[in-house]
Design a protein around this motif. Structure first.
Motif, PDB file in Angstrom:
ATOM      1  N   LYS A   9      41.859  52.706  34.989  1.00 51.52           N
ATOM      2  CA  LYS A   9      41.485  52.988  36.383  1.00 51.52           C
ATOM      3  C   LYS A   9      40.406  52.008  36.852  1.00 51.52           C
ATOM      4  O   LYS A   9      40.491  51.444  37.948  1.00 51.52           O
ATOM      5  N   THR A  10      39.400  51.785  36.010  1.00 53.06           N
ATOM      6  CA  THR A  10      38.312  50.869  36.363  1.00 53.06           C
ATOM      7  C   THR A  10      38.810  49.427  36.440  1.00 53.06           C
ATOM      8  O   THR A  10      38.464  48.694  37.372  1.00 53.06           O
ATOM      9  N   ARG A  12      41.863  48.390  37.087  1.00 53.34           N
ATOM     10  CA  ARG A  12      42.697  48.243  38.294  1.00 53.34           C
ATOM     11  C   ARG A  12      41.805  48.066  39.518  1.00 53.34           C
ATOM     12  O   ARG A  12      42.049  47.200  40.363  1.00 53.34           O
ATOM     13  N   LYS A  13      40.754  48.865  39.616  1.00 52.36           N
ATOM     14  CA  LYS A  13      39.841  48.777  40.762  1.00 52.36           C
ATOM     15  C   LYS A  13      39.208  47.381  40.831  1.00 52.36           C
ATOM     16  O   LYS A  13      39.164  46.760  41.893  1.00 52.36           O
ATOM     17  N   ASN A  16      41.816  44.718  41.690  1.00 51.08           N
ATOM     18  CA  ASN A  16      42.153  44.777  43.118  1.00 51.08           C
ATOM     19  C   ASN A  16      41.033  44.178  43.968  1.00 51.08           C
ATOM     20  O   ASN A  16      41.300  43.525  44.976  1.00 51.08           O
ATOM     21  N   GLU A  17      39.805  44.423  43.572  1.00 49.63           N
ATOM     22  CA  GLU A  17      38.674  43.956  44.364  1.00 49.63           C
ATOM     23  C   GLU A  17      38.390  42.466  44.180  1.00 49.63           C
ATOM     24  O   GLU A  17      38.135  41.745  45.147  1.00 49.63           O
ATOM     25  N   LYS A  85      48.380  50.314  45.483  1.00 52.99           N
ATOM     26  CA  LYS A  85      47.690  50.744  44.260  1.00 52.99           C
ATOM     27  C   LYS A  85      47.499  49.570  43.301  1.00 52.99           C
ATOM     28  O   LYS A  85      46.482  49.489  42.619  1.00 52.99           O
TER      29      LYS A  85
END
Length: 193
Positions: A9-10, A12-13, A16-17, A85
């Motif tokens: 999750k981290t 991916r974040k 993405n950023e 996502k």
């Protein structure tokens, strides 16, 4: 102890950023308040995190053919949500080469086009489209796919997604039958407001 799920999750974040190439294992471990050694216990390399994220992409082929425009709308909305996502992946063409044979084939353009044509053909059989041959379906869906890749790079929000879905329907409208127009006005337009 952080779990693999939290790591993914981290990561991916951060991907993405900042982009996949601009995010290091140290960036991920710092964001999780863990050591790089602890992170590498779960994932040896950033490449392993990437593949774990790609294996989570579930663009499963629908079990049933679309029998209404609403079915097709839901399929397109699901595709866009998956792209948002995982926008780091869809924003970096270099990453496409890394996935050969390792993720859902629906992530690949040709498989997506085959699925879309199959769904649109069935909708034509159901009476929603007229004069919409396979060649036009493929061209229309290719335009949509190219637009997806450009759209995703702008970090879209939910209002953008509604507008973007509306644009998809604008491409399909010239082929609507009377039944198609009625269905669109009753079932799709309210969702796009």
């Amino acid at each position: 102890m952080k779990t693999k799920k939290e790591i993914l999750k981290t990561a991916r974040k951060l991907f993405n950023e900042y982009g996949y190439a601009n995010t290091s294992m140290r960036d991920i471990s710092n964001a999780l308040n863990m050591t790089v050694g602890n992170l590498t216990y779960h994932f040896k390399k950033k490449h392993d995190i990437f593949f774990a994220l790609m294996n989570e992409i579930e663009l499963a082929e629908p079990q049933a053919l679309a029998v209404s425009l609403l079915d097709f709308h839901k399929l397109m909305a699901e595709l866009l949500e998956g792209m948002v996502k995982n926008r780091f992946f869809f924003s970096d063409f270099k990453l496409f080469a890394m996935i050969e044979g390792s993720v859902s084939p629906l992530v690949k353009n040709e498989k997506f086009l085959q699925l879309a044509v199959k769904q649109l053909s069935n909708l034509q059989t159901e009476g929603f489209f007229n004069d919409f041959n396979e060649s036009r379906m493929i061209s229309t869906m290719r335009i949509c796919l190219l637009a997806h890749l450009a759209w995703i790079s702008d970090n879209p929000d939910s209002n953008d997604q509604k507008n973007f879905l509306c644009d998809h329907w604008q491409l399909l409208m010239p082929y609507f039958t009377e039944k198609g127009w009625q269905c669109y006005q009753q079932e799709i337009e309210p969702l796009l407001r």
